[in-house]
Design a protein around this motif. Sequence first.
Motif, PDB file in Angstrom:
ATOM      1  N   PHE A   9       0.818  -1.210   0.000  1.00  0.00           N
ATOM      2  CA  PHE A   9       0.000   0.000   0.000  1.00  0.00           C
ATOM      3  C   PHE A   9       0.855   1.265   0.000  1.00  0.00           C
ATOM      4  N   LEU A  10       2.001   1.211   0.636  1.00  0.00           N
ATOM      5  CA  LEU A  10       2.935   2.330   0.603  1.00  0.00           C
ATOM      6  C   LEU A  10       3.366   2.621  -0.839  1.00  0.00           C
ATOM      7  N   LEU A  11       3.748   1.580  -1.561  1.00  0.00           N
ATOM      8  CA  LEU A  11       4.137   1.743  -2.964  1.00  0.00           C
ATOM      9  C   LEU A  11       2.961   2.197  -3.826  1.00  0.00           C
ATOM     10  N   ALA A  12       1.789   1.660  -3.568  1.00  0.00           N
ATOM     11  CA  ALA A  12       0.608   2.047  -4.349  1.00  0.00           C
ATOM     12  C   ALA A  12       0.292   3.523  -4.170  1.00  0.00           C
ATOM     13  N   LEU A  13       0.287   3.988  -2.928  1.00  0.00           N
ATOM     14  CA  LEU A  13      -0.015   5.398  -2.673  1.00  0.00           C
ATOM     15  C   LEU A  13       1.076   6.319  -3.206  1.00  0.00           C
ATOM     16  N   ALA A  14       2.332   5.911  -3.060  1.00  0.00           N
ATOM     17  CA  ALA A  14       3.436   6.723  -3.576  1.00  0.00           C
ATOM     18  C   ALA A  14       3.370   6.800  -5.105  1.00  0.00           C
ATOM     19  N   SER A  15       3.066   5.689  -5.756  1.00  0.00           N
ATOM     20  CA  SER A  15       2.941   5.673  -7.218  1.00  0.00           C
ATOM     21  C   SER A  15       1.777   6.543  -7.668  1.00  0.00           C
ATOM     22  N   PHE A  16       0.660   6.452  -6.958  1.00  0.00           N
ATOM     23  CA  PHE A  16      -0.503   7.289  -7.252  1.00  0.00           C
ATOM     24  C   PHE A  16      -0.133   8.761  -7.196  1.00  0.00           C
ATOM     25  N   ARG A  17       0.535   9.170  -6.107  1.00  0.00           N
ATOM     26  CA  ARG A  17       0.852  10.587  -5.941  1.00  0.00           C
ATOM     27  C   ARG A  17       1.854  11.068  -6.980  1.00  0.00           C
ATOM     28  N   MET A  18       2.899  10.279  -7.248  1.00  0.00           N
ATOM     29  CA  MET A  18       3.903  10.694  -8.221  1.00  0.00           C
ATOM     30  C   MET A  18       3.309  10.767  -9.628  1.00  0.00           C
ATOM     31  N   THR A  19       2.445   9.834  -9.960  1.00  0.00           N
ATOM     32  CA  THR A  19       1.806   9.851 -11.278  1.00  0.00           C
ATOM     33  C   THR A  19       0.967  11.105 -11.450  1.00  0.00           C
ATOM     34  N   ARG A  20       0.179  11.450 -10.435  1.00  0.00           N
ATOM     35  CA  ARG A  20      -0.620  12.673 -10.512  1.00  0.00           C
ATOM     36  C   ARG A  20       0.275  13.903 -10.590  1.00  0.00           C
ATOM     37  N   LEU A  21       1.357  13.881  -9.850  1.00  0.00           N
ATOM     38  CA  LEU A  21       2.302  15.000  -9.870  1.00  0.00           C
ATOM     39  C   LEU A  21       2.859  15.198 -11.280  1.00  0.00           C
ATOM     40  N   ILE A  22       3.244  14.126 -11.926  1.00  0.00           N
ATOM     41  CA  ILE A  22       3.826  14.213 -13.266  1.00  0.00           C
ATOM     42  C   ILE A  22       2.787  14.593 -14.319  1.00  0.00           C
ATOM     43  N   VAL A  23       1.614  13.981 -14.274  1.00  0.00           N
ATOM     44  CA  VAL A  23       0.631  14.131 -15.349  1.00  0.00           C
ATOM     45  C   VAL A  23      -0.240  15.372 -15.204  1.00  0.00           C
ATOM     46  N   PHE A  24      -0.591  15.773 -13.978  1.00  0.00           N
ATOM     47  CA  PHE A  24      -1.598  16.810 -13.805  1.00  0.00           C
ATOM     48  C   PHE A  24      -1.148  18.081 -13.100  1.00  0.00           C
ATOM     49  N   ASP A  25      -0.263  17.999 -12.144  1.00  0.00           N
ATOM     50  CA  ASP A  25       0.007  19.153 -11.281  1.00  0.00           C
ATOM     51  C   ASP A  25       0.704  20.288 -12.013  1.00  0.00           C
ATOM     52  N   THR A  26       0.295  21.501 -11.683  1.00  0.00           N
ATOM     53  CA  THR A  26       0.845  22.704 -12.296  1.00  0.00           C
ATOM     54  C   THR A  26       2.335  22.850 -12.019  1.00  0.00           C
ATOM     55  N   ILE A  27       2.761  22.452 -10.849  1.00  0.00           N
ATOM     56  CA  ILE A  27       4.156  22.625 -10.449  1.00  0.00           C
ATOM     57  C   ILE A  27       5.126  21.864 -11.364  1.00  0.00           C
ATOM     58  N   THR A  28       4.661  20.819 -12.036  1.00  0.00           N
ATOM     59  CA  THR A  28       5.523  20.046 -12.932  1.00  0.00           C
ATOM     60  C   THR A  28       5.214  20.316 -14.409  1.00  0.00           C
ATOM     61  N   GLU A  29       4.511  21.395 -14.684  1.00  0.00           N
ATOM     62  CA  GLU A  29       4.179  21.743 -16.066  1.00  0.00           C
ATOM     63  C   GLU A  29       5.430  21.926 -16.916  1.00  0.00           C
ATOM     64  N   PHE A  30       6.491  22.449 -16.326  1.00  0.00           N
ATOM     65  CA  PHE A  30       7.742  22.655 -17.063  1.00  0.00           C
ATOM     66  C   PHE A  30       8.340  21.333 -17.557  1.00  0.00           C
ATOM     67  N   ILE A  31       8.060  20.240 -16.864  1.00  0.00           N
ATOM     68  CA  ILE A  31       8.549  18.929 -17.300  1.00  0.00           C
ATOM     69  C   ILE A  31       7.777  18.463 -18.536  1.00  0.00           C
ATOM     70  N   ARG A  32       6.473  18.714 -18.552  1.00  0.00           N
ATOM     71  CA  ARG A  32       5.625  18.275 -19.664  1.00  0.00           C
ATOM     72  C   ARG A  32       5.752  19.165 -20.901  1.00  0.00           C
ATOM     73  N   ALA A  33       6.054  20.434 -20.714  1.00  0.00           N
ATOM     74  CA  ALA A  33       6.023  21.428 -21.797  1.00  0.00           C
ATOM     75  C   ALA A  33       6.799  21.033 -23.058  1.00  0.00           C
TER      76      ALA A  33
END
Length: 118
Positions: A9-33
Amino acid sequence: MFENVFDFFLLALASFRMTRLIVFDTITEFIRAPFFEDEQEINEQGQTEIYIVPKKSGITGFIGQLLSCYWCTGVWVSMIFYGLYLYFPGISGPVLVVLAVAGLAALLETVVQHMVQD
């Protein structure tokens, strides 16, 4: 595989959060640009709408397609985190815990927001 269910569950929650961070969060927009481009279309009311779409070809197109798919990115993040968990537990442990706590907090906030709206 896993020492216990907690680690899973630790890995599942960490993967969930990192995936959302990469795909959706504004703070990582520079990575996606670098992997996306803007396309403009005129809607039925004559207004210009801008869509962000993955680049068409090459490695930037491949990564753009990957980043535009939450499920695809989640698989890669999960594989990387599992590898870190197996081979570098001392280094990855604190990072995974922080991301898991943030992921659980995000899920709880979503539940609370739905309860407040109803």
